[in-house]
Write a protein that holds these residues in place. Structure first.
Motif, PDB file in Angstrom:
ATOM      1  N   ALA A  23       0.675  -1.172   0.029  1.00 40.47           N
ATOM      2  CA  ALA A  23       0.064   0.178   0.075  1.00 40.47           C
ATOM      3  C   ALA A  23       0.799   1.264  -0.243  1.00 40.47           C
ATOM      4  N   THR A  24       0.733   2.045  -0.912  1.00 35.60           N
ATOM      5  CA  THR A  24       1.374   3.364  -0.725  1.00 35.60           C
ATOM      6  C   THR A  24       0.549   4.706  -0.429  1.00 35.60           C
ATOM      7  N   TYR A  25       1.344   5.496   0.114  1.00 34.72           N
ATOM      8  CA  TYR A  25       0.519   6.795   0.660  1.00 34.72           C
ATOM      9  C   TYR A  25       1.490   7.984   0.521  1.00 34.72           C
ATOM     10  N   GLY A  26       1.009   9.207   0.337  1.00 41.00           N
ATOM     11  CA  GLY A  26       1.508  10.350   0.261  1.00 41.00           C
ATOM     12  C   GLY A  26       2.129  10.676  -1.078  1.00 41.00           C
ATOM     13  N   PHE A  27       1.864   9.971  -1.991  1.00 44.59           N
ATOM     14  CA  PHE A  27       2.114  10.279  -3.241  1.00 44.59           C
ATOM     15  C   PHE A  27       1.250   9.802  -4.190  1.00 44.59           C
ATOM     16  N   LYS A  28       1.060  10.149  -5.510  1.00 46.08           N
ATOM     17  CA  LYS A  28       0.413   9.611  -6.658  1.00 46.08           C
ATOM     18  C   LYS A  28       1.031   8.474  -7.304  1.00 46.08           C
ATOM     19  N   MET A  29       0.720   7.214  -7.105  1.00 42.95           N
ATOM     20  CA  MET A  29       1.559   6.101  -7.283  1.00 42.95           C
ATOM     21  C   MET A  29       1.297   5.793  -8.753  1.00 42.95           C
ATOM     22  N   GLY A  30       0.294   6.207  -9.461  1.00 43.51           N
ATOM     23  CA  GLY A  30      -0.054   6.153 -10.779  1.00 43.51           C
ATOM     24  C   GLY A  30       1.138   6.536 -11.519  1.00 43.51           C
ATOM     25  N   THR A  31       1.841   7.635 -11.282  1.00 42.33           N
ATOM     26  CA  THR A  31       2.765   8.054 -11.974  1.00 42.33           C
ATOM     27  C   THR A  31       4.389   7.552 -11.864  1.00 42.33           C
ATOM     28  N   TYR A  32       4.284   6.488 -11.160  1.00 45.70           N
ATOM     29  CA  TYR A  32       5.539   5.953 -10.851  1.00 45.70           C
ATOM     30  C   TYR A  32       5.677   4.564 -11.177  1.00 45.70           C
ATOM     31  N   GLY A  33       6.946   3.939 -11.860  1.00 44.66           N
ATOM     32  CA  GLY A  33       7.051   2.311 -11.756  1.00 44.66           C
ATOM     33  C   GLY A  33       7.138   2.097 -10.518  1.00 44.66           C
ATOM     34  N   MET A  34       6.934   0.818 -10.152  1.00 41.72           N
ATOM     35  CA  MET A  34       6.864   0.245  -8.813  1.00 41.72           C
ATOM     36  C   MET A  34       7.714  -1.182  -8.839  1.00 41.72           C
ATOM     37  N   GLY A  35       8.193  -1.510  -8.082  1.00 40.06           N
ATOM     38  CA  GLY A  35       8.974  -2.659  -8.139  1.00 40.06           C
ATOM     39  C   GLY A  35       9.172  -3.649  -6.506  1.00 40.06           C
ATOM     40  N   TRP A  36       9.445  -4.958  -6.987  1.00 41.91           N
ATOM     41  CA  TRP A  36       9.556  -5.768  -5.923  1.00 41.91           C
ATOM     42  C   TRP A  36      11.114  -6.313  -5.805  1.00 41.91           C
ATOM     43  N   CYS A  95       8.788  -3.600  -1.220  1.00 38.29           N
ATOM     44  CA  CYS A  95       8.249  -2.899  -2.096  1.00 38.29           C
ATOM     45  C   CYS A  95       9.102  -1.550  -2.484  1.00 38.29           C
ATOM     46  N   ALA A  96       9.199  -1.226  -3.538  1.00 38.29           N
ATOM     47  CA  ALA A  96      10.096   0.054  -4.049  1.00 38.29           C
ATOM     48  C   ALA A  96       9.347   0.905  -4.828  1.00 38.29           C
ATOM     49  N   ARG A  97       9.697   2.279  -5.054  1.00 39.99           N
ATOM     50  CA  ARG A  97       9.127   3.223  -6.117  1.00 39.99           C
ATOM     51  C   ARG A  97      10.346   3.729  -6.742  1.00 39.99           C
ATOM     52  N   ARG A  98      10.095   3.659  -8.135  1.00 39.34           N
ATOM     53  CA  ARG A  98      11.127   4.242  -8.922  1.00 39.34           C
ATOM     54  C   ARG A  98      10.958   5.690  -9.177  1.00 39.34           C
ATOM     55  N   GLN A  99      12.104   6.227  -9.536  1.00 42.57           N
ATOM     56  CA  GLN A  99      12.118   7.848  -9.781  1.00 42.57           C
ATOM     57  C   GLN A  99      11.293   8.255 -10.993  1.00 42.57           C
ATOM     58  N   ASP A 104      12.804   2.369 -15.682  1.00 45.38           N
ATOM     59  CA  ASP A 104      14.160   2.617 -15.797  1.00 45.38           C
ATOM     60  C   ASP A 104      14.728   3.466 -14.870  1.00 45.38           C
ATOM     61  N   GLY A 105      15.849   3.693 -14.401  1.00 45.51           N
ATOM     62  CA  GLY A 105      16.454   4.694 -13.469  1.00 45.51           C
ATOM     63  C   GLY A 105      16.624   3.920 -12.212  1.00 45.51           C
ATOM     64  N   GLN A 106      16.712   4.619 -11.094  1.00 45.18           N
ATOM     65  CA  GLN A 106      16.974   4.262  -9.558  1.00 45.18           C
ATOM     66  C   GLN A 106      15.458   4.156  -8.879  1.00 45.18           C
ATOM     67  N   TYR A 107      15.492   3.307  -7.918  1.00 42.88           N
ATOM     68  CA  TYR A 107      14.497   3.304  -7.040  1.00 42.88           C
ATOM     69  C   TYR A 107      14.976   4.323  -5.751  1.00 42.88           C
ATOM     70  N   SER A 108      13.599   5.015  -5.591  1.00 42.32           N
ATOM     71  CA  SER A 108      13.742   6.153  -4.885  1.00 42.32           C
ATOM     72  C   SER A 108      13.040   6.184  -3.303  1.00 42.32           C
ATOM     73  N   LEU A 109      12.238   5.139  -3.174  1.00 44.69           N
ATOM     74  CA  LEU A 109      11.467   5.186  -1.993  1.00 44.69           C
ATOM     75  C   LEU A 109      11.403   3.670  -1.614  1.00 44.69           C
ATOM     76  N   TRP A 110      11.603   2.966  -0.565  1.00 43.04           N
ATOM     77  CA  TRP A 110      11.495   1.678   0.158  1.00 43.04           C
ATOM     78  C   TRP A 110      10.500   1.595   1.020  1.00 43.04           C
ATOM     79  N   GLY A 111       9.839   0.359   0.942  1.00 47.71           N
ATOM     80  CA  GLY A 111       9.066  -0.080   2.187  1.00 47.71           C
ATOM     81  C   GLY A 111      10.003  -0.656   3.365  1.00 47.71           C
ATOM     82  N   GLN A 112       9.476  -1.092   4.384  1.00 45.54           N
ATOM     83  CA  GLN A 112      10.378  -1.831   5.397  1.00 45.54           C
ATOM     84  C   GLN A 112      10.252  -3.161   5.344  1.00 45.54           C
ATOM     85  N   GLY A 113       9.433  -3.921   4.405  1.00 50.87           N
ATOM     86  CA  GLY A 113       9.578  -5.295   4.022  1.00 50.87           C
ATOM     87  C   GLY A 113       8.667  -6.070   4.832  1.00 50.87           C
ATOM     88  N   THR A 114       8.348  -7.215   4.462  1.00 49.59           N
ATOM     89  CA  THR A 114       7.342  -8.367   4.799  1.00 49.59           C
ATOM     90  C   THR A 114       8.030  -9.715   4.775  1.00 49.59           C
TER      91      THR A 114
END
Length: 120
Positions: A23-36, A95-99, A104-114
């Motif tokens: 689950a993502t909070y504080g930003f518009k997830m639809g504008t970012y690539g997301m990864g695991w 879970c992680a969010r791309r820039q 492409d590019g770096q991941y800039s935000l990470w979760g704490q993991g499960t």
């Protein structure tokens, strides 16, 4: 506050399946690539899969075959389905969010993991 919160991990028997949620909070997830990613004990963190803002998926060699990444931008959520679980899938999954919108590019935000533990 920018945040990624993973859930859905646990103890599962070999051969079973799990669906991890992010689950993502504080930003518009639809504008970012997301990864695991995952990090097994004593090993480095490895990328499993990425999904672009439009739903195009990419899998690393690690993620091909038994892993399925998906997203719902309206729900601000990303999922990772893992099938035919093996003991070697035991790891903390992140879970992680791309820039940007792509994978492409770096991941800039990470979760704490499960934690996922595969054991009989």
């Amino acid at each position: 506050q920018l945040q990624l919160v993973e859930s859905g991990g646990g103890l599962v028997q070999p051969g079973g399946s799990l669906r991890l949620s992010c689950a993502t909070y504080g930003f518009k997830m639809g504008t970012y690539g997301m990864g695991w990613f995952r990090q097994a004990p004593g090993k480095e963190r490895e990328e499993v899969a990425c999904i672009t803002f439009a739903g195009v998926t990419y899998y690393t060699n690690l993620g091909k075959g038994r892993f399925t990444i998906s997203r719902d931008n309206a729900k601000n959520s990303v999922w990772l389905q893992i099938d035919s679980l093996k003991a070697e899938d035991t790891a903390v999954y992140y879970c992680a969010r791309r820039q940007m919108w792509s994978c492409d590019g770096q991941y800039s935000l990470w979760g704490q993991g499960t934690q996922v533990t595969v054991s009989s």
